[in-house]
Structure formats: structure tokens, C-alpha cells
Design a protein around this motif. Structure first.
Motif, mmCIF file in Angstrom:
data_model
loop_
_atom_site.group_PDB
_atom_site.id
_atom_site.type_symbol
_atom_site.label_atom_id
_atom_site.label_comp_id
_atom_site.label_asym_id
_atom_site.label_seq_id
_atom_site.Cartn_x
_atom_site.Cartn_y
_atom_site.Cartn_z
ATOM 1 N N MET A 222 83.135 3.802 49.984
ATOM 2 C CA MET A 222 81.672 3.809 49.971
ATOM 3 C C MET A 222 81.119 2.744 50.915
ATOM 4 S SD MET A 222 79.170 3.677 46.687
ATOM 5 C CE MET A 222 77.396 3.918 46.865
ATOM 6 N N ALA A 223 81.721 1.575 50.938
ATOM 7 C CA ALA A 223 81.263 0.515 51.841
ATOM 8 C C ALA A 223 81.406 0.945 53.292
ATOM 9 C CB ALA A 223 82.053 -0.767 51.577
ATOM 10 N N ALA A 224 82.521 1.603 53.616
ATOM 11 C CA ALA A 224 82.713 2.079 54.987
ATOM 12 C C ALA A 224 81.667 3.132 55.348
ATOM 13 C CB ALA A 224 84.123 2.654 55.138
ATOM 14 N N GLY A 225 81.336 4.015 54.402
ATOM 15 C CA GLY A 225 80.327 5.037 54.676
ATOM 16 C C GLY A 225 78.933 4.473 54.825
ATOM 17 N N LEU A 226 78.562 3.527 53.971
ATOM 18 C CA LEU A 226 77.223 2.926 54.050
ATOM 19 C C LEU A 226 77.051 2.113 55.327
ATOM 20 C CD1 LEU A 226 76.751 1.698 50.366
ATOM 21 C CD2 LEU A 226 75.539 3.576 51.480
ATOM 22 N N ALA A 227 78.105 1.454 55.777
ATOM 23 C CA ALA A 227 77.997 0.612 56.971
ATOM 24 C C ALA A 227 77.710 1.435 58.222
ATOM 25 C CB ALA A 227 79.287 -0.189 57.153
ATOM 26 N N LEU B 25 76.802 12.060 45.936
ATOM 27 C CA LEU B 25 77.556 12.754 44.890
ATOM 28 C C LEU B 25 79.058 12.572 45.074
ATOM 29 C CD1 LEU B 25 75.589 16.110 44.439
ATOM 30 C CD2 LEU B 25 75.608 14.113 42.935
ATOM 31 N N LEU B 26 79.500 12.571 46.328
ATOM 32 C CA LEU B 26 80.922 12.368 46.586
ATOM 33 C C LEU B 26 81.356 10.977 46.159
ATOM 34 C CD1 LEU B 26 83.583 13.347 47.814
ATOM 35 C CD2 LEU B 26 82.789 12.491 50.025
ATOM 36 N N TRP B 27 80.541 9.973 46.468
ATOM 37 C CA TRP B 27 80.900 8.607 46.069
ATOM 38 C C TRP B 27 80.890 8.450 44.552
ATOM 39 C CZ3 TRP B 27 76.923 6.766 50.191
ATOM 40 C CH2 TRP B 27 77.539 6.770 51.448
ATOM 41 N N ILE B 28 79.898 9.071 43.897
ATOM 42 C CA ILE B 28 79.842 8.987 42.438
ATOM 43 C C ILE B 28 81.000 9.764 41.803
ATOM 44 C CG2 ILE B 28 78.495 9.642 40.404
ATOM 45 C CD1 ILE B 28 75.982 9.095 41.978
ATOM 46 N N GLY B 29 81.336 10.900 42.395
ATOM 47 C CA GLY B 29 82.385 11.739 41.821
ATOM 48 C C GLY B 29 83.785 11.264 42.094
#
Length: 408
Positions: free
Chosen positions: A228-233, A23-27
């Protein structure tokens, strides 16, 4: 291929379970777009303020002075509002206006007599543009009044002298005053008609006003992908703690298939955020997107390349804490140099080539051209090939490191 899809499905379920982060990434694009709209208001936004006027004189000269702020384009910037002294002082103290102009009693008579008079203009220190406009306009108006007083010195002096006599002036006096005004105008006509200075406006092309919101919008989209890329990694550390990564790399499919599945799931999540950001820019904030499908595809591709970069950073970190520190140390400089915090137009000239050479800066330049519909197909195709090549190269490096990372 089935193993890659199974890995992708597993990672998508993990992303869905971490719904606060999703939700944070989408928002993030929505919040940024809302802030841009509030700050800049689109391309029609401009400076605007209120001038409070305390007219204690009520003369024609005072009305002429305040009327200067209500002419032409200035009337669209400044709202003139008459108030009494007490109310004006309270409102300017509270920051409810851009300026407070006090016209003292006797101002009009002082102008007629050619005597000095004092005007008081109090400006709001919290504002910069409109108070400066008020000061400049007042200075120009007073200088113009002084020039008119000198130009029509003789007839004005005669009006002042005759105003002290009782009754209506004689016809001869009115005629002499009219003659004096006409003579002064004729004497000045050599300087005024035509004016000694002419202004010529030359248009070199289709000029548009600078739209702050549109300038920041592509950078904010790339910033969302960067975070988002940093969080997913960082998810590789979670799988390492749970042991699922060690079991996966022991399978015969190899580390490359594991990374392909994880990045495929990441690309799907990035695609959702990209779609939300583009839709919000178009439908909520009025930012036109010339090629939305192409913009979405480019954002997914570059977001996947950033995901591959941050995954490699995490895989070579000695601990999860070190990986997070390295990711943050990489994210903030890239965001600042790559045009997300400051548009390239606002950067020093020496910094612009550096910012455009960063991965996110390079992606931003291509995204801006797509959003504006000014994309060169050959350049975009070469950029896409470069992005795919970067993903493959980083995947090769990460694959070589993944097995050792999963089994410390």
C-alpha cells in the motif's frame, strides 16, 4: 496547519476516487488470512489421512495389523476404511486416500507357521507426512509380530500342529500350551519388566505447538502496508501530470506542508487497512491480538515511514516507469528478507539478522511482540522515536527534492 489538513483532504478524495485500488488494499489482509486458514487451519491443525484396507485374509493377524493404526494418537491422524480391491485401487489412483494396504489371503496362517508373507502398501505420492507415518507404523508392527513369533515359537508351533487334528484338543494339550506361553513370558520378563530403555519427558517451560497461521499473520499485515505504501507513493506522478503539484509548491506554505498533508492522508488510509487486518485476524480467523489498539497505532506509524521511503524513491526517479521499476525492485526483496514471505523461524540463521535489520523486518519484530502481549515498553518507545525520526528525516530529504520534481 489548515493548509496541511486541506492537502490531506484533497488526497483522501483522490484515494476514494481510486476505489478499486482501495478495495484491493483493504482486501489483501482478508485474502491472506483466508489462505492461511485454508493452508494451516489454526493451531489445532495437524496431518490427517485415510488408510484403505483390503483384507483378503480375514484372520486375527490381519485385524491385529490394522488395529495398530487405530491406537492412541495415531487414531487421530489415520482413518482406517475397509474396501474391496477394485474400489481401493480407484480411490488411491484418484488421490482420495493416503495409502492402500492389501492383506493377502493366507497372511494369518503364514504368521502362525513362521513363513514369509508379502503385504502390499501403496501410498499417495502427492502427500508426504501421512504416507511416511503409514510406512513406519507398518514396519514397526511387522517387526513386533516377528518378535512375538520368535518369543512364543514353541506354543505357537504346538497350536499349528494340533489345529490339524479333528475335534477339540485334550486338556493336557491345552495345559501344556498355557504352560509354554507362561514360561516364554517369564523368560522374557527380565528384558521387558522393567524395560531396558526408559523414556523420561522433561518440560522446560510452557510449550505450545507451532501455529503456522499465527507465525505468518504479522508478516502478512506488514506486507499489506508495504504494498500500500508503494502504491500511495506513486501518486506524486499523477499530480505532476495534472499540474496540481506544480501549483501547490508555488504556494508560500512550502513543500514540507504538502508532504505532511499527503502523508497524513496516507496514514488515514493505512489506518483503515490496519484496522481491517487486525479485525479479520481476530474475528474471522481466530488469531488472538493481545493489544489491538497499540498494534494498530504501530502499524499506522510504520506504514507512514514506509510511505515516506517510497515517496523519496519516486521523487528521485527520472520517469514514472523508472519509479515503478525501482519501487518493485525494492518491495520484493524487502518482503522476502523482512519475514513477510517466510517467517524468521524458517530462514537460515545467517539471514535472520539481515531480515530483522530491514525497515519492514524491524517493524515486524515489534508488531509480533505487541500481538503476543510481550512488548517491552522501553523498547517500543525507542522504536517509535526511531520511526518518527525516520519520517522526519525522509520528509526533509523529500521536501528538498519536491520543488525540482514538480517543475521539471
Amino acid at each position: 496547519m489548515r493548509f496541511v489538513l486541506a492537502t490531506a483532504r484533497k488526497d483522501l478524495l483522490r484515494i476514494r476516487r481510486d476505489w478499486p485500488a482501495l478495495l484491493l488494499w483493504i482486501g489483501l489482509p482478508l485474502m491472506v488470512g483466508a489462505l492461511l486458514t485454508l493452508m494451516f487451519g489454526g493451531e489445532d491443525a495437524g496431518p490427517h489421512g485415510t488408510l484403505l484396507v483390503v483384507d483378503e485374509d480375514g484372520s486375527l493377524a490381519g485385524r491385529f495389523l490394522t488395529g495398530a493404526f487405530q491406537q492412541g494418537a495415531l487414531a487421530e491422524i489415520v482413518d482406517v476404511e475397509p474396501v474391496d480391491l477394485e474400489e481401493g485401487g480407484e480411490r488411491i489412483e484418484a488421490g482420495d486416500a493416503s495409502g492402500l494396504l492389501v492383506i493377502p489371503e493366507g497372511f494369518g496362517q503364514a504368521v502362525l507357521d513362521g513363513e514369509p508373507a508379502t503385504l502390499e502398501l501403496v501410498t499417495n505420492p502427492a502427500q508426504t507426512i501421512v504416507p511416511g507415518i503409514l510406512e513406519e507404523t507398518l514396519d514397526i508392527t511387522l517387526e513386533g509380530a516377528e518378535v512375538l513369533r520368535q518369543l512364543f515359537d514353541q506354543p505357537l508351533d504346538q497350536i499349528v500342529a494340533d489345529s490339524e487334528t479333528e475335534g477339540f484338543p485334550a486338556d493336557t494339550v491345552v495345559a501344556s500350551i498355557s504352560t509354554a506361553f507362561n514360561q516364554a513370558a517369564e523368560d522374557a520378563s527380565a528384558w521387558l519388566f522393567p524395560p531396558p530403555i526408559t523414556l523420561e519427558t522433561v518440560t522446560t517451560g510452557d510449550e505450545e505447538s507451532f501455529d503456522f497461521a499465527r507465525a505468518f499473520f504479522p508478516g502478512m499485515l506488514i506486507l499489506a502496508l508495504l504494498f500500500m505504501a508503494a502504491g500511495l507513493a506513486a501518486d506524486v506522478w499523477s499530480e505532476r501530470r495534472q499540474g496540481t503539484l506544480r501549483r501547490a509548491v508555488s504556494a508560500p506554505r512550502g513543500a514540507g506542508a504538502i508532504l505532511a498533508g499527503k502523508w497524513l492522508a496516507g496514514a488515514a488510509a493505512l489506518g483503515i487497512v490496519a484496522a481491517v487486518g487486525l479485525a479479520a485476524g481476530r474475528w474471522l480467523f481466530g488469531i488472538e491480538v493481545a493489544l489491538p489498539v497499540l498494534a494498530w497505532a504501530w502499524m499506522v506509524l510504520t506504514g507512514t515511514a514506509l510511505l515516506a521511503l517510497f515517496t523519496l524513491v519516486q521523487l528521485f526517479a527520472r520517469s514514472e516507469k523508472t519509479g515503478n521499476v525501482l519501487a518493485n525492485a525494492l518491495t520484493l526483496p524487502l518482503a522476502m528478507l523482512g519475514g513477510s514471505f517466510f517467517p524468521f523461524e524458517a530462514m537460515p540463521e545467517w539471514m535472520v539478522p539481515i531480515g530483522q535489520a530491514t525497515p519492514n523486518g524491524y517493524a515486524l519484530m515489534r508488531l509480533r511482540s505487541i500481538l503476543e502481549g510481550a512488548v517491552d515498553p522501553a523498547v517500543l518507545a525507542m522504536s517509535a522515536v526511531v520511526a518518527v525520526g525516520v519520517v522526519l528525516f525522509l520528509g526533509w530529504l523529500a521536501g528538498r527534492r519536491l520543488r525540482g520534481f514538480a517543475t521539471p
